[in-house]
Structure formats: structure tokens, C-alpha cells
Design an enzyme around this catalytic site. Structure first.
Site, PDB file in Angstrom:
ATOM      1  N   ASN A   1      88.005  45.369  58.869  1.00  0.00           N
ATOM      2  CA  ASN A   1      87.776  44.508  59.842  1.00  0.00           C
ATOM      3  C   ASN A   1      86.348  44.131  59.922  1.00  0.00           C
ATOM      4  OD1 ASN A   1      87.338  43.898  62.618  1.00  0.00           O
ATOM      5  ND2 ASN A   1      87.254  45.961  63.458  1.00  0.00           N
TER       6      ASN A   1
ATOM      7  N   LYS B   1      85.098  41.950  61.595  1.00  0.00           N
ATOM      8  CA  LYS B   1      84.248  41.731  63.138  1.00  0.00           C
ATOM      9  C   LYS B   1      83.854  40.142  63.011  1.00  0.00           C
ATOM     10  CE  LYS B   1      83.519  46.546  63.443  1.00  0.00           C
ATOM     11  NZ  LYS B   1      82.604  47.685  63.745  1.00  0.00           N
TER      12      LYS B   1
ATOM     13  N   HIS C   1      90.129  47.505  70.209  1.00  0.00           N
ATOM     14  CA  HIS C   1      88.981  48.023  69.474  1.00  0.00           C
ATOM     15  C   HIS C   1      87.928  48.527  70.735  1.00  0.00           C
ATOM     16  CE1 HIS C   1      85.616  48.217  67.009  1.00  0.00           C
ATOM     17  NE2 HIS C   1      86.374  48.402  66.101  1.00  0.00           N
TER      18      HIS C   1
ATOM     19  N   GLU D   1      84.868  47.749  70.705  1.00  0.00           N
ATOM     20  CA  GLU D   1      83.843  46.775  70.936  1.00  0.00           C
ATOM     21  C   GLU D   1      84.391  45.678  71.974  1.00  0.00           C
ATOM     22  OE1 GLU D   1      83.269  45.735  66.749  1.00  0.00           O
ATOM     23  OE2 GLU D   1      81.808  47.751  66.609  1.00  0.00           O
TER      24      GLU D   1
ATOM     25  N   GLY E   1      79.725  52.178  62.988  1.00  0.00           N
ATOM     26  CA  GLY E   1      78.716  51.287  62.485  1.00  0.00           C
ATOM     27  C   GLY E   1      77.231  52.171  62.636  1.00  0.00           C
TER      28      GLY E   1
HETATM   29  P1  PGA Z   1      82.433  50.840  60.636  1.00  0.00           P
HETATM   30  O1  PGA Z   1      83.426  50.358  61.596  1.00  0.00           O
HETATM   31  O2  PGA Z   1      83.275  51.213  59.080  1.00  0.00           O
HETATM   32  O3  PGA Z   1      81.392  49.741  60.267  1.00  0.00           O
HETATM   33  O4  PGA Z   1      81.788  52.068  61.318  1.00  0.00           O
HETATM   34  C1  PGA Z   1      84.688  50.452  61.755  1.00  0.00           C
HETATM   35  C2  PGA Z   1      85.393  49.761  62.841  1.00  0.00           C
HETATM   36  O5  PGA Z   1      84.598  49.380  63.825  1.00  0.00           O
HETATM   37  O6  PGA Z   1      86.454  49.521  62.676  1.00  0.00           O
END
Ligand code: PGA
Length: 506
Positions: free
Chosen positions: A262, A264, A349, A351, A427
Site C-alpha cells: 500500500n 499510500k 483503510h 486513514e 506506521g
Molecule cells: P505500515 O502501514 O506497514 O507502514 O505500518 C500499513 C498500512 O497502513 O497498510
């Protein structure tokens, strides 16, 4: 002797006719020539002195000659066997078989049976009999006529069993030694005593032991059949659970293992194309053991689709609109995503929920449109740190699934991939432990099973996301319910991403 009321006592006189030199002479009990053997006994006569009542057998009476004591009841009530040697007049009784009689007396004594002589003779007559036969048994006195009604022979032998005559023998047919050794042969058929020992034993065997044995055998057979039945059931159940276990194992093995990136809001178009190329090349060189997907910003999709080998790396968007099409400035529809060559879309997701206010309702619409346009949905769920600390993670995750995807049909469900991403781990560098992740994914699978059944649940791929890297991926992927990862930060470098993909090879 008891004489019935109104009856006259009968009186008898017994005389004994003896012969000497052709001359007959009559003697009575008092002057009988016991010691003069020149007198030969010829006959005995009974003279009725007074006509009247003749005593019947039930008036049988036994008296001790010496004491005058009435022994009738005592003898007739005696338990077991009693031998009676009956000789109305011992003076005239046949003494030729005295040996046999004495033998029977010995036998009776040895076996604890009573043996009495019954006579109407006087002490003198009894003494005479003892002298010539050596008799040791006691003699008691009974009326001579009565004795003659008991047995004709003089002497004769009578066997009583508890006051009842069960056998009689004349003096010429006395029981032999052989018969005496088998006491039962002395008892007439049909007169067997009720409480004879062997009868008792047989009765005990028939009435108690045999039924008990039968009961035990029946009980054992019943217990055995129950055991066999239970065993069969157990074997059947075991076979069934084995089959189920094998099925689940097969499903688990067949379940798709996926590593999805992902990106982002990262990478320019050129950077993205270069990264996609690099990932594609490295996986082409070394085939992955799982499905690999990269989810990119909308603007990358078409170009990245052009550089990916679709058989090796799948392509997905990170979002799509909750509207089909029309005047929704800035939005990208599921149909548009599909038209770029992408096959997947990430929805739900945290976010998007957090920063763009995507509610369960909105997501439900998005999922519906994505599926309708032939996209596979990677549907995310997960709790915040506060929710976990309040131990509400199960509740939160269930509500997210309930609100957006549990409305789907089983057929639609086949296009759903779930991703559990605890918000506190995304994250942050703070990964859920493999046990925490496993526990949550097992719970998610259980609620999928409740909704769609165990088989469907076993076929559903569920990913873990949140600071997953090459270093922790093997541990996470070793858990039975973790079918791969949704990777954020670590998917932006081809080598890091490949390291996670390779965790499926370990
Ligand atoms: P991350 O994010 O691996 O950077 O923790 C995972 C995600 O949001 O899918």
C-alpha cells in the site's frame, strides 16, 4: 394308648403253642420256656378277652418299658430318618437275619439316624432277643396288634422320615449293605423329603445361583454391546473430525497467501513506475510463493499496469468512489479503477476512515460498487489504541465488518480479502505481537464462520497490517490464521518488499 371316648378298652391275651415229643403245650409271656430248647415253638394265639374297640394306626403309641414314659411324640416328631425294628412278639420273631439287622443298626448309628425296636413283649422277651441276636438298640413298647397293622413281617423294618413311613422291609427282604451305602435308595419314590441337602443345593442353584449367573452374563453382554456401540460412535466421530480436520487443513493450505503493498500517497509517477518495474523484475527472476499485489495512487494505475507482468504481480487502487459516476469532482469510480487494468482496491483503510470521514455506510456502498465492477476488495478493519486498552478490539472489528461487508452474499464474499490493521501499529513501528495478531485473526475468522460457515471462513484470506517488515514477517506468517500482510512503509523499497514476500518461503 389313647382310647377314644366311648370305646371300650380291648384286652388280649397272647399264648405261645410249643411242641415237645408230639405233645403241645400253651405258654404265656410269663412262663415261656426260654431256656428249655427241647420245646419247639409252633404257633402263637391271641385270645380276645374282651370284645370292643380295635386301635387304628393313628393311635400308635410308644412307651419306654422301664420308665413308662410315653415317647410317641418324641419319636414321631424326630427330625430326619428313624429306623423302627417292629417285632410284636420277640419270643416268636424270626431271628435268622439278626446279623443284617445289627448291620443296619450300625449303619444308622454311623449316619446319625435313630434306630429303635418296637415290641409288645415284656422285658424278658426283649432280654431273650438281646441274648440271641446281640441287639444293642433300645426297645420300646407298643401294642402288639397295632404293630401287626404296621408290618406283617416279624421282625420287619420301617423307615420313618419325620414321623412319616417312607419305606418298609420284611425280614426276608432287608436292605443290603449296597443299598444302605446309598441311603437315598432306601427312600421310596415320591416320598422324597422336602429339605434333603442335595435338593436344597439344587434348589439354591436353580433359584439363586443360576439366575444370578444369567443376570451377570446378561449384564456383561449388555455392557459389551454398549461398549461396542460407543466405540463405533467414537470411531465414527473420530473419522468425521479427521475428515473435517483434513478438509480444514486442505482449505488452509489452499487459502491464498497474499502480500499486498500500500503505497499510500507516496512516489511520483516516474518513481512509481520504476519501483513497480523493479518489483516485477525481481519476482520474475525468483517466483514468489504467494500472490503479490501493489496498490498505488490512482494516477499511477494505468502506467504501472503497463510495466507489471499481471501473472506475477497484481495491481490495485487505494480507494474508489462511493458513487457510480457523475458530478463528483475529484472522485474516481470503481469502473475507472477497473479500466486501468487494476484487479484490486483497498477499502476501509483507517486513514480514510479517520481523515476523510468514511463511515461504515459509505464503505458499504464502495464495496458494493467495487464488486459490481469486478474488483477484488481488500477490506481493512482495526481498533485504536484506546479501544484496545479498553479491550474493545473484538467489538470494534465486528462492528466494522457488520456495517460494511457482512451484508454480502456468499458468492460476493469470494472476492473479499480482509486485512486486520490495528491503528496503533500503522506506521508507528509498533507491531502487534504475532500472538496478538493471531488471536485477532482467529476471532475474525470465527465471526466470518458464524456468518458464512466454517468452510467459507477457512477459504477467506485474512492479512495482518501494521509495521510489518522482512524481519518480523516470518514470525507473523507462521501463525495459522495469518495469510499474509498489507504493507505500507516497507512496500516502497523493492528489496524490503521482496524480503517480506520471501517470508512465505521460510
Ligand atoms: P505500515 O502501514 O506497514 O507502514 O505500518 C500499513 C498500512 O497502513 O497498510
Amino acid at each position: 394308648m389313647k382310647v377314644p371316648e366311648g370305646a371300650k378298652q380291648t384286652k388280649y391275651k397272647t399264648t405261645f403253642v410249643c411242641v415237645k415229643n408230639g405233645v403241645e403245650k400253651e405258654f404265656d409271656e410269663n412262663n415261656y420256656p426260654y431256656n428249655d430248647t427241647t420245646w419247639v415253638f409252633k404257633d402263637s394265639r391271641q385270645e380276645i378277652l374282651e370284645q370292643g374297640y380295635e386301635p387304628p394306626i393313628h393311635d400308635f403309641s410308644i412307651t419306654d418299658g422301664e420308665t413308662g414314659e410315653d415317647l410317641t411324640q418324641q419319636i414321631l416328631d424326630k427330625k430326619g430318618y428313624t429306623f423302627l425294628l417292629v417285632a410284636p412278639y420277640l419270643e416268636t420273631a424270626d431271628d435268622s437275619n439278626f446279623d443284617e439287622i445289627n448291620h443296619i443298626y450300625e449303619y444308622a448309628k454311623a449316619n446319625g439316624y435313630a434306630f429303635y425296636g418296637l415290641t409288645a413283649s415284656t422285658e424278658k422277651g426283649i432280654g431273650h432277643w438281646r441274648d440271641i441276636t446281640g441287639a444293642e438298640y433300645p426297645f420300646y413298647i407298643t401294642d402288639g396288634i397295632t404293630l401287626k397293622t404296621v408290618i406283617r413281617s416279624s421282625p420287619g423294618l420301617v423307615l420313618l422320615y419325620q414321623g412319616t413311613i417312607i419305606n418298609k422291609w420284611s425280614q426276608n427282604d432287608l436292605p443290603t449293605a449296597g443299598r444302605l451305602n446309598a441311603p437315598l435308595s432306601l427312600i421310596q419314590e415320591g416320598h422324597e423329603p422336602e429339605n434333603h441337602t442335595w435338593m436344597k443345593i439344587v434348589l439354591i442353584i436353580i433359584c439363586y445361583i443360576l439366575p444370578l449367573i444369567l443376570l451377570i452374563i446378561t449384564d456383561r453382554i449388555w455392557a459389551w454391546t454398549q461398549w461396542v456401540k460407543k466405540r463405533e460412535e467414537w470411531v465414527k466421530q473420530k473419522e468425521q473430525s479427521n475428515r473435517l480436520y483434513q478438509l480444514i487443513k486442505r482449505k488452509r493450505q489452499m487459502r491464498k497467501k497474499i502480500v499486498a503493498g500500500n503505497w499510500k500517497m507516496n512516489e511520483t509517477l516516474q518513481e512509481g513506475i520504476a519501483l513497480a518495474k523493479e518489483i516485477n523484475e525481481s519476482l520474475k527472476a525468483e517466483k514468489p510463493n504467494c500472490d503479490v499485489v501493489i496498490c498505488t495512487p490512482f494516477i499511477h494505475l494505468a502506467s504501472v499496469a503497463g510495466v507489471l507482468d499481471s501473472g506475477i504481480v497484481g495491481l490495485g487502487a487505494e480507494n474508489c468512489a462511493d458513487k457510480e459516476k457523475g458530478a463528483y469532482t475529484g472522485e474516481v469510480s470503481a469502473a475507472m479503477v477497473k479500466s486501468t487494468g487494476a484487479q484490486y482496491v483497498i477499502l476501509g483503510h483507517s486513514e480514510r476512515r479517520q481523515y476523510y470521514g468514511e463511515t461504515a455506510e459509505i464503505l458499504k456502498e464502495k464495496v458494493k460498487l467495487a464488486l459490481a465492477n469486478g474488483l477484488k476488495v481488500i477490506f481493512c478493519c482495526g481498533e485504536t489504541l484506546e479501544e484496545r486498552e479498553a479491550e474493545k478490539q473484538n467489538e470494534v472489528v465486528k462492528a466494522e465488518l457488520d456495517g460494511s461487508v457482512f451484508n454480502l452474499t456468499a458468492e460476493e464474499w469470494k472476492s473479499i480479502i480482509l486485512a486486520y490493521e490495528p491503528i496503533w501499529a500503522i506506521g508507528t513501528g509498533k507491531t502487534a505481537t504475532s500472538d496478538q495478531a493471531q488471536e485477532m485473526l482467529a476471532y475474525i475468522r470465527s465471526i466470518v464462520a458464524e456468518k458464512y460457515g466454517k468452510e467459507v471462513a477457512e477459504e477467506t484470506s485474512i492479512l495482518y497490517g501494521g509495521s510489518c517488515k522482512a524481519s518480523n514477517a516470518p514470525e507473523l506468517f507462521s501463525k495459522p490464521d495469518i495469510d499474509g500482510g498489507l504493507i505500507g512503509g516497507a512496500s516502497l523499497k523493492a528489496a524490503d518488499f521482496k524480503g517480506i514476500i520471501d517470508a512465505w518461503k521460510k
